[in-house]
Design a protein around this motif. Structure first.
Motif, short mmCIF file in Angstrom:
data_model
loop_
_atom_site.label_atom_id
_atom_site.label_comp_id
_atom_site.label_asym_id
_atom_site.label_seq_id
_atom_site.Cartn_x
_atom_site.Cartn_y
_atom_site.Cartn_z
N CYS A 75 0.83 -1.21 0.00
CA CYS A 75 0.00 0.00 0.00
C CYS A 75 0.86 1.26 0.00
O CYS A 75 0.35 2.36 -0.22
CB CYS A 75 -0.92 0.00 1.22
SG CYS A 75 -2.19 -1.28 1.19
N MET A 76 2.15 1.10 0.27
CA MET A 76 3.08 2.23 0.29
C MET A 76 3.64 2.52 -1.10
O MET A 76 4.59 3.28 -1.25
CB MET A 76 4.23 1.94 1.25
CG MET A 76 3.79 1.55 2.65
SD MET A 76 2.86 2.84 3.47
CE MET A 76 4.14 4.04 3.73
N GLY A 77 3.05 1.90 -2.13
CA GLY A 77 3.59 2.02 -3.48
C GLY A 77 3.29 3.31 -4.20
O GLY A 77 3.54 3.42 -5.40
N GLY A 78 2.73 4.30 -3.52
CA GLY A 78 2.45 5.58 -4.15
C GLY A 78 0.98 5.79 -4.40
O GLY A 78 0.11 5.13 -3.81
N THR A 79 0.67 6.71 -5.26
CA THR A 79 -0.71 7.03 -5.61
C THR A 79 -1.29 5.92 -6.49
O THR A 79 -0.54 5.10 -7.03
CB THR A 79 -0.78 8.35 -6.38
OG1 THR A 79 -0.12 8.17 -7.65
CG2 THR A 79 -0.11 9.48 -5.61
N PRO A 80 -2.61 5.90 -6.67
CA PRO A 80 -3.19 4.93 -7.60
C PRO A 80 -2.56 5.00 -8.99
O PRO A 80 -2.35 3.97 -9.63
CB PRO A 80 -4.67 5.32 -7.62
CG PRO A 80 -4.92 5.87 -6.25
CD PRO A 80 -3.66 6.62 -5.91
N ASP A 81 -2.27 6.21 -9.47
CA ASP A 81 -1.63 6.34 -10.79
C ASP A 81 -0.24 5.71 -10.79
O ASP A 81 0.16 5.07 -11.77
CB ASP A 81 -1.54 7.80 -11.20
CG ASP A 81 -2.87 8.36 -11.71
OD1 ASP A 81 -3.76 7.54 -12.03
OD2 ASP A 81 -3.01 9.59 -11.79
N ASP A 82 0.50 5.92 -9.71
CA ASP A 82 1.83 5.32 -9.61
C ASP A 82 1.74 3.79 -9.67
O ASP A 82 2.53 3.13 -10.35
CB ASP A 82 2.51 5.71 -8.29
CG ASP A 82 2.85 7.19 -8.21
OD1 ASP A 82 3.07 7.79 -9.27
OD2 ASP A 82 2.89 7.72 -7.09
N ILE A 83 0.77 3.25 -8.95
CA ILE A 83 0.61 1.80 -8.91
C ILE A 83 0.16 1.27 -10.27
O ILE A 83 0.64 0.23 -10.74
CB ILE A 83 -0.39 1.41 -7.80
CG1 ILE A 83 0.25 1.71 -6.43
CG2 ILE A 83 -0.78 -0.05 -7.90
CD1 ILE A 83 -0.68 1.51 -5.25
N LYS A 84 -0.73 1.99 -10.94
CA LYS A 84 -1.16 1.57 -12.28
C LYS A 84 0.02 1.55 -13.26
O LYS A 84 0.16 0.63 -14.06
CB LYS A 84 -2.25 2.52 -12.80
CG LYS A 84 -3.63 2.27 -12.20
CD LYS A 84 -4.64 3.28 -12.69
CE LYS A 84 -4.88 3.17 -14.18
NZ LYS A 84 -5.97 4.08 -14.63
N LYS A 85 0.86 2.57 -13.18
CA LYS A 85 2.03 2.62 -14.08
C LYS A 85 2.96 1.45 -13.81
O LYS A 85 3.49 0.83 -14.75
CB LYS A 85 2.78 3.94 -13.87
CG LYS A 85 2.06 5.16 -14.42
CD LYS A 85 2.84 6.44 -14.13
CE LYS A 85 2.08 7.67 -14.62
NZ LYS A 85 2.80 8.94 -14.29
N LEU A 86 3.16 1.13 -12.54
CA LEU A 86 4.03 0.01 -12.19
C LEU A 86 3.44 -1.30 -12.68
O LEU A 86 4.15 -2.15 -13.24
CB LEU A 86 4.25 -0.02 -10.68
CG LEU A 86 5.15 -1.14 -10.15
CD1 LEU A 86 6.54 -1.05 -10.76
CD2 LEU A 86 5.24 -1.07 -8.63
N LEU A 87 2.14 -1.49 -12.48
CA LEU A 87 1.50 -2.73 -12.92
C LEU A 87 1.54 -2.85 -14.44
O LEU A 87 1.73 -3.95 -14.98
CB LEU A 87 0.07 -2.78 -12.40
CG LEU A 87 -0.08 -2.95 -10.89
CD1 LEU A 87 -1.54 -2.80 -10.47
CD2 LEU A 87 0.48 -4.29 -10.42
N ASN A 88 1.37 -1.75 -15.14
CA ASN A 88 1.48 -1.79 -16.60
C ASN A 88 2.90 -2.14 -17.03
O ASN A 88 3.10 -2.86 -18.03
CB ASN A 88 1.06 -0.45 -17.20
CG ASN A 88 -0.45 -0.34 -17.40
OD1 ASN A 88 -1.08 -1.25 -17.96
ND2 ASN A 88 -1.04 0.76 -16.96
#
Length: 280
Positions: A75-88
């Motif tokens: 959950c410390m992976g940043g904002t939702p956008d940050d997490i989406k970019k990482l998952l992509n």
């Protein structure tokens, strides 16, 4: 190269922080790859402190065809956008498994990131990437250090499972009965995902004692005094620790656990010694 073991096998690594550590991990993963594991996992630092390093390590390991690589994501992976970019980014490299965690809150921080709990992160992943990622989660047979009771622990674990997960991996433990009792309680509470025991081979008394402290793992008094009795004799500690870990794993495998997940600390020898003994 070893024959493929008759039980599920996986290993956890952490992102190396120096060139020397990178060399060690390269050697370690090469040796452990020869045991035909089902997957490697790569940790995510407190507060997302290894965000970039985790992705680099995962993608480096994924250059090989096998095994699959599962990045930790907290959950410390940043904002939702940050997490989406990482998952992509992971999807671009053919990575479709995630180990979702709340994550450790760094000292001095009063709260976690945008998502407060792992179930919220899991729900977000499934919402943004439907039918895409397989989710693994962690669980605590001896209760998370922040949980007030076993009932609370089971409630939060069930909440994660209901969010949509494929498997769980336990925190490391030394008492097999704690694991078996936990699995029984999960089944009685309608939690039906496979729960793989996490095992950390004993190689250093002071380190394992420290890990127990912040992970909430109970070290039996007799084990504490046995390890303490060896003093600074590292070879004796490692020999005893390997034998103890082998016997612990044998007890688990006799009860048909879904596999064993080893916390390697990026070192191969102790884990290899255990796996070879179990596969012999």
């Amino acid at each position: 190269m070893m024959n493929k073991p008759k039980f599920g096998l996986s290993y956890e690594f952490f992102p190396p922080k120096s060139d020397e550590q990178k060399v060690i991990l390269k050697d370690t993963q090469k040796k452990l790859r020869e045991t035909h594991p089902d997957f490697f996992s790569v940790t995510f630092g407190a507060g997302g402190s290894t965000l970039t390093a985790t992705a680099e390590t995962v993608i480096g390991l994924k250059q090989h065809d096998t095994p699959k690589v599962i990045p930790h994501l907290s959950c410390m992976g940043g904002t939702p956008d940050d997490i989406k970019k990482l998952l992509n980014k992971y999807l671009d490299h053919g990575i479709t498994d995630i180990l979702a965690l709340r994550g450790d809150v760094p000292s001095g921080m009063g709260s976690v990131g945008y998502f407060r709990y792992a179930n919220e992160l899991i729900e977000f992943i499934h919402q943004e990437f439907p039918d895409t990622f397989n989710i693994t989660v962690g669980c605590y047979p001896e209760v998370h250090p922040e949980s007030v009771s076993l009932d609370t622990e089971l409630k939060y674990f069930k909440r994660k499972v209901n969010a949509g997960v494929d498997r769980a991996i336990t925190q490391f433990f030394f008492n097999p009965e704690a694991y078996f009792q936990y699995v029984d309680l999960c089944e009685k509470n309608g939690i039906d995902v496979p729960i793989t025991p996490g095992i950390m081979p004993i190689t250093n008394y002071s380190n394992i004692k420290r890990f127990c402290g912040f992970c909430g793992t109970d070290m039996p008094r007799w084990l504490h005094y046995k390890l303490q009795s060896y003093g600074d004799d590292r070879k004796a500690i490692q020999a005893f620790g390997t034998d103890y870990t082998i016997r612990l794993c044998q007890q688990l495998l006799e009860q048909s656990v879904p596999g064993i997940h080893f916390y390697t600390l990026n070192r191969a020898k102790a884990t290899l010694d255990v796996v070879r003994a179990l596969s012999g």
